[in-house]
Design a protein around this motif. Structure first.
Motif, PDB file in Angstrom:
ATOM      1  N   ARG A   1       0.862  -1.169   0.000  1.00 41.31           N
ATOM      2  CA  ARG A   1       0.000   0.000   0.000  1.00 41.31           C
ATOM      3  C   ARG A   1       0.907   1.229   0.000  1.00 41.31           C
ATOM      4  O   ARG A   1       1.573   1.516   0.983  1.00 41.31           O
ATOM      5  CB  ARG A   1      -0.881   0.007   1.241  1.00 41.31           C
ATOM      6  CG  ARG A   1      -1.888   1.113   1.233  1.00 41.31           C
ATOM      7  CD  ARG A   1      -1.895   1.900   2.511  1.00 41.31           C
ATOM      8  NE  ARG A   1      -3.056   2.744   2.589  1.00 41.31           N
ATOM      9  CZ  ARG A   1      -3.035   4.031   2.258  1.00 41.31           C
ATOM     10  NH1 ARG A   1      -1.941   4.603   1.840  1.00 41.31           N
ATOM     11  NH2 ARG A   1      -4.137   4.749   2.365  1.00 41.31           N
TER      12      ARG A   1
ATOM     13  N   THR B   1      -6.508  -0.287   2.666  1.00 43.73           N
ATOM     14  CA  THR B   1      -6.388  -0.818   1.310  1.00 43.73           C
ATOM     15  C   THR B   1      -7.305  -2.019   1.136  1.00 43.73           C
ATOM     16  O   THR B   1      -7.814  -2.569   2.104  1.00 43.73           O
ATOM     17  CB  THR B   1      -4.933  -1.207   0.972  1.00 43.73           C
ATOM     18  OG1 THR B   1      -4.835  -1.375  -0.427  1.00 43.73           O
ATOM     19  CG2 THR B   1      -4.507  -2.456   1.655  1.00 43.73           C
TER      20      THR B   1
ATOM     21  N   CYS C   1      -9.328   1.788  -5.201  1.00 47.37           N
ATOM     22  CA  CYS C   1      -8.788   0.502  -4.754  1.00 47.37           C
ATOM     23  C   CYS C   1      -9.432  -0.641  -5.540  1.00 47.37           C
ATOM     24  O   CYS C   1      -8.773  -1.604  -5.932  1.00 47.37           O
ATOM     25  CB  CYS C   1      -9.046   0.303  -3.265  1.00 47.37           C
ATOM     26  SG  CYS C   1      -8.106   1.397  -2.211  1.00 47.37           S
TER      27      CYS C   1
END
Lengths: 372, 179, 123
Positions: A333, B63, B117
């Motif tokens: 991430r 995420t 995402c």
């Protein structure tokens, strides 16, 4: 790079900011323009997509440590640290105390040089070349020390490796780091000077509210510039951060200037962390005993989500091991991912085109960790 | 170093939070390590659970990740939510069928952040998010093959065919690697 | 404010510049710098650990030229600097310390073939 729309309104056209713009990095934003105003912007990432997540599935942890540098050019040591922590957890390594301190010192040095680049890039984006030259010059002093310790100026090649660090600090490295601090402080003060041109370019530009920032997933200096007091180092401590004393700078304005000021104030906190860590630096091993250069996941099973505070904000590794030599799945991430796609598209609506570089750079972007 | 009393205080807080989450979300929450909780749910409940979690203070969508379990024939979607108030990471896992990878989008909660995402997961794993209006390619350009991050897509084979030349002595070594 | 600038200018006139005049003056390269490889093939036991750990497959175990084969009968590492990422994992993994990365980083070249580093050069 411009194309005129077929609509009847004259002055409607679309225009690319980047990837060939001198200050954009490998990233582009398609702006739909009406005259001088940007009506709507669409981010176009992918110029640096190297597929790290898949590459890491083919490599062993120590090789991945080398690869993890490349996730972001500007903060390689911190990416090393995130990767190493994920492997440490899965392999159940006991990291020696000295190695933890060295990791923190290097991560903070890396943060400072990354913030200098931020200042340099913001100066470059707004045509202040003196700022660019000075910041890059002072960053070089830090790179010299990194070269002394890790053997590479920019890429440490997995210096912070699973199980500790690859080599102990060389002789007199502590003194060299302490000698750096006055120089860093000079540069920090220079960057924080109330320059009228600087204020005119960045004050009240690209304002993000607190609620928007949380909803869009802003992290790091961008979130703290909006008045949210959040720092992974304090909220979710890793390594030795819970033993150290440092403040979390916060500003409430949420504009480009606030974000930048928060970043520059962080340098002071990083300097505090470095002084404290060097004071307390214990003696002893720097690597897990019997750690071989070749590490494999053969016994490890499980998964972990490791979050770290990088210079740009929360960076994370999600790693799954299933007892094979290599990780089964790695998810990275990058902190810029949310900044550069949803937030920048949100901020670049109805602004002047001349403000695009100012907003763009105030987001502290790194295209490399957007694309991975 | 945190003292003993701190530790026990923390774990007490976490126990309380786990109980609270258990009742409000209606799922069983597992404890992995300090500040890491996880739960496994059915894929049709994802929007419901995420909305409830958001209301309970899990405001930051860190995420969304996909793990491709080839042998099992499932895709595992992993949502990482961080709470600024509780200072805990909640991992929500859900499995969907690999042949028919459909799941509802959570863009009603996190808007453009969740959509981006999901765009990434759609492009790299082929997961379809129902209700996401913007599933256009993100990173790859002019890509027509299968989603490249799937486990049954062998990158090395693909690169060998597309890029390397077996007759070039310097590239020969890539053809000797197994896997 | 204005006086501050004057002081800054005067200070900068008398301080040393940040840069050096490169070919005549060089900055000191630390001992740990990861540059060009240096082999000590007399101690090499030809185990191939360096070739196995190399993330970029830059190291290949090769035989030496025929006139030296009597002295060095086994296979030895040959590095393709064009593929090398200078991570020094080969240095770490070598059991006999036969491979070392030096402070030399001057290897820009116009010819692709010059980037291959042979274990021994034929006379």
């Amino acid at each position: 790079m411009t194309e005129i729309n077929e609509q009847k309104v004259t002055g409607d056209f679309s225009m690319y900011f980047g990837p060939a713009h001198p200050g954009s990095g490998n990233f582009s934003i398609k702006c739909e323009m009406r005259g001088e105003r940007v009506l709507k912007a669409t981010a176009d990432p992918g110029y640096l997509h190297r597929g790290f997540e898949k590459l890491m599935e083919y490599r062993e942890p120590m090789q991945n440590a080398v690869l993890s540098d490349r996730v972001c050019v500007l903060e390689p040591l911190q990416w090393n640290l995130v990767h190493a922590e994920a492997v440490d957890y899965l392999m159940e390594y006991e990291v020696p105390e000295r190695a933890k301190y060295i990791r923190v010192i290097l991560a903070e040095l890396s943060r400072i040089q990354s913030h200098f680049i931020w200042y340099a890039a913001m100066s470059l984006g707004t045509g202040f070349m003196t700022g660019f030259n000075i910041a890059i010059g002072y960053r070089d002093y830090i790179l010299d020390v990194l070269n002394l310790i890790t053997g590479g100026r920019v890429y440490p090649a997995g210096y912070i490796c699973p199980g500790g660090v690859r080599k102990d600090l060389p002789e007199k490295a502590e003194n060299k780091i302490l000698e750096l601090l006055p120089k860093i402080d000079y540069m920090r003060k220079f960057a924080l000077k109330q320059n009228p041109a600087w204020l005119a370019r960045f004050k009240e530009i690209g304002t993000l509210t607190k609620e928007e920032a949380i909803k869009f997933g802003a992290v790091g200096p961008i979130l703290r510039g909006c008045g949210v007091e959040s720092d992974v180092r304090r909220d979710d401590p890793y390594e030795i951060y819970d033993e150290l004393e440092f403040d979390v700078p916060v500003m409430d304005d949420g504009d480009a200037y606030a974000r930048f000021t928060v970043g520059m104030q962080e340098i002071e906190e990083s300097m505090k962390i470095i002084t404290q860590s060097i004071d307390r630096l214990p003696k002893g091993e720097v690597k897990t005993p019997n750690l071989k250069p070749r590490v494999q996941f053969q016994k490890a099973e499980g998964e972990i989500y490791i979050r770290n505070e990088l210079s740009r904000g929360e960076g994370a590794f999600y790693m799954v091991a299933t007892g094979q030599k290599t990780p089964y799945r790695v998810k990275i991430r990058g902190p810029s991912f949310t900044h550069m796609i949803p937030i920048i598209e949100h901020l670049l609506t109805d602004v002047a085109y001349a403000d695009v570089p100012a907003i763009y750079w105030s987001m502290y972007q790194c295209p490399a960790d957007v694309d991975r | 170093m945190s003292t003993m009393s701190d530790d026990s205080k923390n774990s007490l807080l976490e126990e309380k939070l786990i109980k609270n989450l258990n009742t409000k979300l209606g799922v069983s929450i597992n404890f992995q390590k300090e500040r890491r909780l996880w739960t496994s749910i059915d894929s049709d409940k994802i929007v419901d659970i995420c909305t409830k979690a958001y209301e309970m203070g899990f405001e930051h969508l860190s995420t969304i990740s996909v793990t491709d379990w080839l042998e099992e024939g499932k895709h595992e979607l992993v949502y990482h939510l961080w709470s600024y108030s509780h200072k805990v990471l909640l991992t929500i896992k859900t499995k969907i069928d690999r042949k028919n990878p459909n799941i509802s989008s959570i863009n009603s909660i996190w808007g453009a952040n969740a959509e981006t995402c999901e765009r990434e997961c759609h492009e790299l794993f082929g997961v379809k998010f129902e209700g996401n209006p913007n599933l256009t390619p993100l990173f790859l350009e002019d890509w027509e093959g299968p989603p490249p991050f799937l486990k049954d897509f062998n990158w090395r084979e693909y690169v060998k065919e597309e890029t390397y030349d077996q007759n070039n002595p310097r590239e020969k070594v890539y053809f000797e690697v197994k896997k | 404010m204005k006086l501050g600038i004057v002081i800054e200018v005067v200070k900068n006139v008398f301080t040393k510049p940040m840069t050096v005049l490169f070919p005549f003056e060089k900055i000191e390269i630390p001992e740990r710098n990861r540059g060009e490889h240096e082999f000590n093939i007399d101690t090499c036991i030809s185990c191939g650990a360096c070739a196995r750990i190399c993330p970029n497959l830059a190291i290949e175990m090769v035989e030496v030229p025929s006139e030296l084969r009597e002295k060095y009968p086994k296979t030895y590492p040959q590095v393709d600097l064009g593929k090398c990422c200078f991570c020094a994992l080969c240095e770490d993994t070598c059991p006999k310390e036969s491979i070392k990365l030096t402070t030399n980083f001057y290897f820009a070249t116009f010819d692709k073939d010059d980037t291959i580093l042979y274990p021994v050069k034929a006379e």
